[in-house]
Write a protein that holds these residues in place. Structure first.
Motif, PDB file in Angstrom:
ATOM      1  N   ARG A   1     -14.122  -2.677 -60.683  1.00  0.00           N
ATOM      2  CA  ARG A   1     -13.592  -2.845 -59.319  1.00  0.00           C
ATOM      3  C   ARG A   1     -14.711  -2.805 -58.289  1.00  0.00           C
ATOM      4  O   ARG A   1     -14.754  -3.613 -57.356  1.00  0.00           O
ATOM      5  N   ALA A   2     -15.631  -1.860 -58.453  1.00  0.00           N
ATOM      6  CA  ALA A   2     -16.758  -1.746 -57.526  1.00  0.00           C
ATOM      7  C   ALA A   2     -17.629  -3.007 -57.583  1.00  0.00           C
ATOM      8  O   ALA A   2     -18.090  -3.509 -56.551  1.00  0.00           O
ATOM      9  N   LYS A   3     -17.838  -3.506 -58.819  1.00  0.00           N
ATOM     10  CA  LYS A   3     -18.642  -4.715 -58.982  1.00  0.00           C
ATOM     11  C   LYS A   3     -17.962  -5.908 -58.318  1.00  0.00           C
ATOM     12  O   LYS A   3     -18.607  -6.700 -57.605  1.00  0.00           O
ATOM     13  N   LEU A   4     -16.659  -6.049 -58.538  1.00  0.00           N
ATOM     14  CA  LEU A   4     -15.921  -7.155 -57.935  1.00  0.00           C
ATOM     15  C   LEU A   4     -15.928  -7.057 -56.417  1.00  0.00           C
ATOM     16  O   LEU A   4     -16.091  -8.069 -55.720  1.00  0.00           O
ATOM     17  N   ASP A   5     -15.730  -5.840 -55.896  1.00  0.00           N
ATOM     18  CA  ASP A   5     -15.774  -5.655 -54.445  1.00  0.00           C
ATOM     19  C   ASP A   5     -17.101  -6.132 -53.881  1.00  0.00           C
ATOM     20  O   ASP A   5     -17.155  -6.799 -52.839  1.00  0.00           O
ATOM     21  N   GLY A   6     -18.186  -5.774 -54.582  1.00  0.00           N
ATOM     22  CA  GLY A   6     -19.507  -6.182 -54.127  1.00  0.00           C
ATOM     23  C   GLY A   6     -19.697  -7.687 -54.164  1.00  0.00           C
ATOM     24  O   GLY A   6     -20.222  -8.285 -53.221  1.00  0.00           O
ATOM     25  N   LEU A   7     -19.247  -8.307 -55.237  1.00  0.00           N
ATOM     26  CA  LEU A   7     -19.388  -9.751 -55.372  1.00  0.00           C
ATOM     27  C   LEU A   7     -18.571 -10.494 -54.318  1.00  0.00           C
ATOM     28  O   LEU A   7     -19.050 -11.448 -53.691  1.00  0.00           O
ATOM     29  N   TYR A   8     -17.330 -10.056 -54.120  1.00  0.00           N
ATOM     30  CA  TYR A   8     -16.485 -10.726 -53.138  1.00  0.00           C
ATOM     31  C   TYR A   8     -16.965 -10.458 -51.712  1.00  0.00           C
ATOM     32  O   TYR A   8     -16.833 -11.319 -50.825  1.00  0.00           O
ATOM     33  N   HIS A   9     -17.533  -9.271 -51.479  1.00  0.00           N
ATOM     34  CA  HIS A   9     -18.105  -8.990 -50.167  1.00  0.00           C
ATOM     35  C   HIS A   9     -19.285  -9.920 -49.902  1.00  0.00           C
ATOM     36  O   HIS A   9     -19.417 -10.501 -48.817  1.00  0.00           O
ATOM     37  N   ASP A  10     -20.155 -10.080 -50.898  1.00  0.00           N
ATOM     38  CA  ASP A  10     -21.295 -10.981 -50.749  1.00  0.00           C
ATOM     39  C   ASP A  10     -20.826 -12.418 -50.528  1.00  0.00           C
ATOM     40  O   ASP A  10     -21.429 -13.177 -49.754  1.00  0.00           O
ATOM     41  N   ALA A  11     -19.747 -12.792 -51.204  1.00  0.00           N
ATOM     42  CA  ALA A  11     -19.188 -14.133 -51.013  1.00  0.00           C
ATOM     43  C   ALA A  11     -18.660 -14.291 -49.592  1.00  0.00           C
ATOM     44  O   ALA A  11     -18.794 -15.362 -48.980  1.00  0.00           O
ATOM     45  N   ALA A  12     -18.069 -13.217 -49.039  1.00  0.00           N
ATOM     46  CA  ALA A  12     -17.571 -13.270 -47.652  1.00  0.00           C
ATOM     47  C   ALA A  12     -18.716 -13.446 -46.666  1.00  0.00           C
ATOM     48  O   ALA A  12     -18.611 -14.203 -45.696  1.00  0.00           O
ATOM     49  N   VAL A  13     -19.820 -12.742 -46.907  1.00  0.00           N
ATOM     50  CA  VAL A  13     -20.996 -12.884 -46.045  1.00  0.00           C
ATOM     51  C   VAL A  13     -21.525 -14.314 -46.109  1.00  0.00           C
ATOM     52  O   VAL A  13     -21.843 -14.936 -45.087  1.00  0.00           O
ATOM     53  N   ALA A  14     -21.620 -14.847 -47.331  1.00  0.00           N
ATOM     54  CA  ALA A  14     -22.095 -16.219 -47.504  1.00  0.00           C
ATOM     55  C   ALA A  14     -21.131 -17.215 -46.867  1.00  0.00           C
ATOM     56  O   ALA A  14     -21.547 -18.234 -46.302  1.00  0.00           O
ATOM     57  N   THR A  15     -19.836 -16.927 -46.949  1.00  0.00           N
ATOM     58  CA  THR A  15     -18.838 -17.803 -46.328  1.00  0.00           C
ATOM     59  C   THR A  15     -19.033 -17.855 -44.827  1.00  0.00           C
ATOM     60  O   THR A  15     -18.933 -18.922 -44.205  1.00  0.00           O
ATOM     61  N   ASP A  16     -19.321 -16.704 -44.210  1.00  0.00           N
ATOM     62  CA  ASP A  16     -19.582 -16.669 -42.773  1.00  0.00           C
ATOM     63  C   ASP A  16     -20.804 -17.517 -42.431  1.00  0.00           C
ATOM     64  O   ASP A  16     -20.815 -18.237 -41.430  1.00  0.00           O
ATOM     65  N   SER A  17     -21.841 -17.426 -43.263  1.00  0.00           N
ATOM     66  CA  SER A  17     -23.043 -18.237 -43.044  1.00  0.00           C
ATOM     67  C   SER A  17     -22.717 -19.720 -43.159  1.00  0.00           C
ATOM     68  O   SER A  17     -23.180 -20.540 -42.367  1.00  0.00           O
ATOM     69  N   TYR A  18     -21.912 -20.048 -44.166  1.00  0.00           N
ATOM     70  CA  TYR A  18     -21.504 -21.442 -44.354  1.00  0.00           C
ATOM     71  C   TYR A  18     -20.719 -21.945 -43.152  1.00  0.00           C
ATOM     72  O   TYR A  18     -20.986 -23.026 -42.616  1.00  0.00           O
ATOM     73  N   ASN A  19     -19.739 -21.155 -42.703  1.00  0.00           N
ATOM     74  CA  ASN A  19     -18.914 -21.563 -41.573  1.00  0.00           C
ATOM     75  C   ASN A  19     -19.745 -21.719 -40.300  1.00  0.00           C
ATOM     76  O   ASN A  19     -19.516 -22.623 -39.497  1.00  0.00           O
ATOM     77  N   ALA A  20     -20.712 -20.808 -40.102  1.00  0.00           N
ATOM     78  CA  ALA A  20     -21.573 -20.884 -38.921  1.00  0.00           C
ATOM     79  C   ALA A  20     -22.413 -22.158 -38.955  1.00  0.00           C
ATOM     80  O   ALA A  20     -22.557 -22.854 -37.940  1.00  0.00           O
ATOM     81  N   ALA A  21     -22.970 -22.474 -40.127  1.00  0.00           N
ATOM     82  CA  ALA A  21     -23.771 -23.693 -40.263  1.00  0.00           C
ATOM     83  C   ALA A  21     -22.906 -24.935 -40.052  1.00  0.00           C
ATOM     84  O   ALA A  21     -23.336 -25.915 -39.447  1.00  0.00           O
TER      85      ALA A  21
END
Length: 352
Positions: free
Chosen positions: A49-69
């Motif tokens: 669960r902790a690993k998945l939370d971390g991966l999905y959190h990182d994906a959310a950060v990357a998604t924000d970068s993608y949306n901003a670009a």
């Protein structure tokens, strides 16, 4: 109101009632066993669960970068189109000015370019020449003005071309940033999905229960502070519209980079909810946090946006009574949850 809408309202009301029952702590979906009877797999599932939370959190950060670009690329493309229009218009103006300048030069050539005194002596109509002398001076001034305008137009065209070139370079850089963000998102989501694919059906059920339990515990602790006793704000007219729009999307899947109407990511949902209320807001959760007015949690009202995590990587729309509606992460759908079920960074108000 249709039957589907009534079911949605009833479901939302039931969920909010459960989330906010005064003085009631959240019961775990699966009661936590004593230390001596805790099954070994839970420790492993907690790590998962902790690993998945971390991966999905990182994906959310990357998604924000993608949306901003993506947003920057749209703005830059529009700027380039405007510059292209200015260049076309400027070129037409330049061609016209050159034509007029050529006509003026031809007229001067026809007079031989003689000084005014010589033209007066050689003229068959001295009085007519004197009468036209004023017009000649005006013509000379007009010619000077023509040359000045011609020069300025050429300079404008050069600047437009330079600006367009700079915008193209920025657009290219942002496209590369967008591609890098897209790659990170796919890698993070693929890694998370690969981990989940290894789990047995019972393990997936238990993992979901652990996720729900963690959210309930966080919400219970948040409510335990007595915060709901302080939150009394009533929704504005636009806030009500935003809430109505967002709750109508319940059940639609999360999809990174999506802005509806069939799927959403977290900031896609909140930005579209407020757009439906007639108030455009920034596309990403980080820009929503940066640009919108901050309000204290105790002063928040339905329609306000709650920003989560220290890096502002998640956002939800507050619907009242301690509940939010949000698009959680890949593999989930738009849903109602407790406002305190994730670490709150702060609250912003789109219609301040």
């Amino acid at each position: 109101m249709g039957a589907g809408e009534r079911r949605l309202v009833v479901a939302a009301a039931v969920c909010v009632a459960v989330l906010t029952a005064p003085g009631v702590a959240f019961a775990s979906p699966d009661p936590t066993p004593s230390a001596s009877s805790t099954p070994a797999p839970d420790a492993g599932l907690e790590a998962v669960r902790a690993k998945l939370d971390g991966l999905y959190h990182d994906a959310a950060v990357a998604t924000d970068s993608y949306n901003a670009a993506e947003e920057k690329a749209k703005q830059q493309s529009a700027a380039i189109v405007d510059l292209a229009k200015k260049i076309v218009e400027g070129q037409k103006k330049l061609d016209d000015l050159k034509q007029r300048a050529g006509a003026a030069a031809a007229a001067q050539y026809r007079t031989g370019g003689l000084p005014d005194a010589a033209q007066l002596l050689l003229s068959n109509d001295p009085q007519g020449f004197l009468d036209g002398a004023g017009r000649v001076v005006e013509g000379e001034r007009a010619a000077k003005g023509l040359i000045t305008e011609l020069t300025r137009t050429q300079q404008d065209l050069q600047q437009y071309a330079a600006d367009a070139s700079e915008q193209w370079q920025r657009l290219d850089a942002d496209r590369k940033a967008k591609d890098a963000a897209r790659k990170r998102i796919k890698e993070q989501i693929a890694a998370a999905e690969e981990i989940e694919s290894r789990l047995q059906a019972k393990e997936k059920e238990r993992l979901a229960a652990l996720e729900q339990q963690a959210a309930y515990q966080a919400q219970s602790a948040w409510l335990g502070t007595g915060i709901l006793d302080q939150i009394k704000g009533a929704a504005s007219a636009q806030g009500k519209q935003a809430v109505q729009f967002a709750t109508q999307q319940i059940g639609k899947p999360y999809e990174w980079g999506a802005e509806g109407p069939l799927s959403y990511d977290c900031s896609g949902l909140t930005s579209q909810a407020w757009l439906s209320a007639g108030k455009p807001i920034p596309r990403t959760s980080q820009e929503q946090w940066k640009q919108l007015k901050h309000v204290d949690i105790k002063d928040m009202r339905p329609g306000d946006l709650i920003i989560y995590f220290d890096d502002a990587s998640h956002v939800a729309l507050y619907i009242g009574d301690g509940a939010i509606v949000h698009a959680p992460r890949p593999g989930r759908t738009v849903t109602i949850a407790g406002a305190g079920s994730m670490p709150i960074l702060g609250v912003v108000r789109p219609d301040a």
